[in-house]
Write a protein that holds these residues in place. Structure first.
Motif, PDB file in Angstrom:
ATOM      1  N   LYS A   1      34.261  39.058  29.819  1.00  0.00           N
ATOM      2  CA  LYS A   1      34.220  38.949  31.067  1.00  0.00           C
ATOM      3  C   LYS A   1      33.118  37.962  31.669  1.00  0.00           C
ATOM      4  O   LYS A   1      33.054  37.232  32.495  1.00  0.00           O
ATOM      5  CB  LYS A   1      33.789  40.515  31.622  1.00  0.00           C
ATOM      6  CG  LYS A   1      33.418  40.383  33.185  1.00  0.00           C
ATOM      7  CD  LYS A   1      33.420  41.878  33.478  1.00  0.00           C
ATOM      8  CE  LYS A   1      32.842  41.872  34.884  1.00  0.00           C
ATOM      9  NZ  LYS A   1      32.487  43.131  35.411  1.00  0.00           N
ATOM     10  N   LEU A   2      31.969  37.777  30.701  1.00  0.00           N
ATOM     11  CA  LEU A   2      30.940  37.205  31.126  1.00  0.00           C
ATOM     12  C   LEU A   2      30.790  35.990  30.566  1.00  0.00           C
ATOM     13  O   LEU A   2      29.954  34.824  30.625  1.00  0.00           O
ATOM     14  CB  LEU A   2      29.618  37.845  30.781  1.00  0.00           C
ATOM     15  CG  LEU A   2      29.316  39.180  31.590  1.00  0.00           C
ATOM     16  CD1 LEU A   2      28.203  40.092  31.188  1.00  0.00           C
ATOM     17  CD2 LEU A   2      29.421  38.948  33.197  1.00  0.00           C
TER      18      LEU A   2
ATOM     19  N   ILE B   1      32.743  32.865  30.362  1.00  0.00           N
ATOM     20  CA  ILE B   1      33.040  31.886  31.133  1.00  0.00           C
ATOM     21  C   ILE B   1      32.032  31.521  32.001  1.00  0.00           C
ATOM     22  O   ILE B   1      31.469  30.305  32.315  1.00  0.00           O
ATOM     23  CB  ILE B   1      34.309  31.864  31.745  1.00  0.00           C
ATOM     24  CG1 ILE B   1      35.473  31.974  30.498  1.00  0.00           C
ATOM     25  CG2 ILE B   1      34.390  30.692  32.475  1.00  0.00           C
ATOM     26  CD1 ILE B   1      36.235  30.880  30.274  1.00  0.00           C
ATOM     27  N   PRO B   2      31.403  32.547  32.964  1.00  0.00           N
ATOM     28  CA  PRO B   2      30.296  32.123  33.779  1.00  0.00           C
ATOM     29  C   PRO B   2      28.991  31.905  32.954  1.00  0.00           C
ATOM     30  O   PRO B   2      28.369  30.963  33.488  1.00  0.00           O
ATOM     31  CB  PRO B   2      30.064  33.510  34.443  1.00  0.00           C
ATOM     32  CG  PRO B   2      31.326  34.386  34.543  1.00  0.00           C
ATOM     33  CD  PRO B   2      31.765  33.860  33.081  1.00  0.00           C
TER      34      PRO B   2
ATOM     35  N   TRP C   1      29.708  28.344  32.107  1.00  0.00           N
ATOM     36  CA  TRP C   1      29.593  27.219  33.085  1.00  0.00           C
ATOM     37  C   TRP C   1      28.128  27.183  33.590  1.00  0.00           C
ATOM     38  O   TRP C   1      27.542  26.135  33.896  1.00  0.00           O
ATOM     39  CB  TRP C   1      30.225  28.059  34.233  1.00  0.00           C
ATOM     40  CG  TRP C   1      30.311  27.447  35.449  1.00  0.00           C
ATOM     41  CD1 TRP C   1      29.615  27.436  36.701  1.00  0.00           C
ATOM     42  CD2 TRP C   1      30.924  25.929  36.035  1.00  0.00           C
ATOM     43  NE1 TRP C   1      29.724  26.478  37.597  1.00  0.00           N
ATOM     44  CE2 TRP C   1      30.745  25.535  37.150  1.00  0.00           C
ATOM     45  CE3 TRP C   1      31.624  25.056  35.075  1.00  0.00           C
ATOM     46  CZ2 TRP C   1      31.076  24.171  37.657  1.00  0.00           C
ATOM     47  CZ3 TRP C   1      31.942  23.877  35.564  1.00  0.00           C
ATOM     48  CH2 TRP C   1      31.616  23.484  37.003  1.00  0.00           C
ATOM     49  N   ALA C   2      27.223  28.053  33.705  1.00  0.00           N
ATOM     50  CA  ALA C   2      25.925  28.059  34.121  1.00  0.00           C
ATOM     51  C   ALA C   2      24.974  27.297  33.225  1.00  0.00           C
ATOM     52  O   ALA C   2      24.162  26.386  33.434  1.00  0.00           O
ATOM     53  CB  ALA C   2      25.202  29.696  34.326  1.00  0.00           C
TER      54      ALA C   2
END
Length: 73
Positions: free
Chosen positions: A43-44, A46-47, A50-51
């Motif tokens: 769930k975490l 990809i974010p 990206w960050a």
């Protein structure tokens, strides 16, 4: 050659040295925890990726824009 002993005296618990130093029996109680951690990671991931890419790019753009204004044409 002397026999190695555990730092803690196993005699007070009624166990022999071999029983005291034996590995525990493995079970599959870790499987639900592993699945939960995998779900959270998926769930975490990809974010977080990206960050980690976007923030340095923002710094590079900001420095480039600021230094470009100071240098002039």
């Amino acid at each position: 050659m002397p026999r190695l002993r555990a730092n803690v005296d196993a005699g007070s618990s009624g166990m022999t040295d071999d029983e005291y130093l034996a590995l525990p029996d493995l079970s599959f109680r870790w499987w639900p925890v592993f699945l939960r951690n995998l779900l959270v990671w998926r769930k975490l991931a990809i974010p977080a990726w990206w960050a980690n890419i976007a923030e340095p790019l923002m710094w590079l753009v900001a420095f480039g824009y600021g230094m470009g204004a100071l240098v002039g044409r």
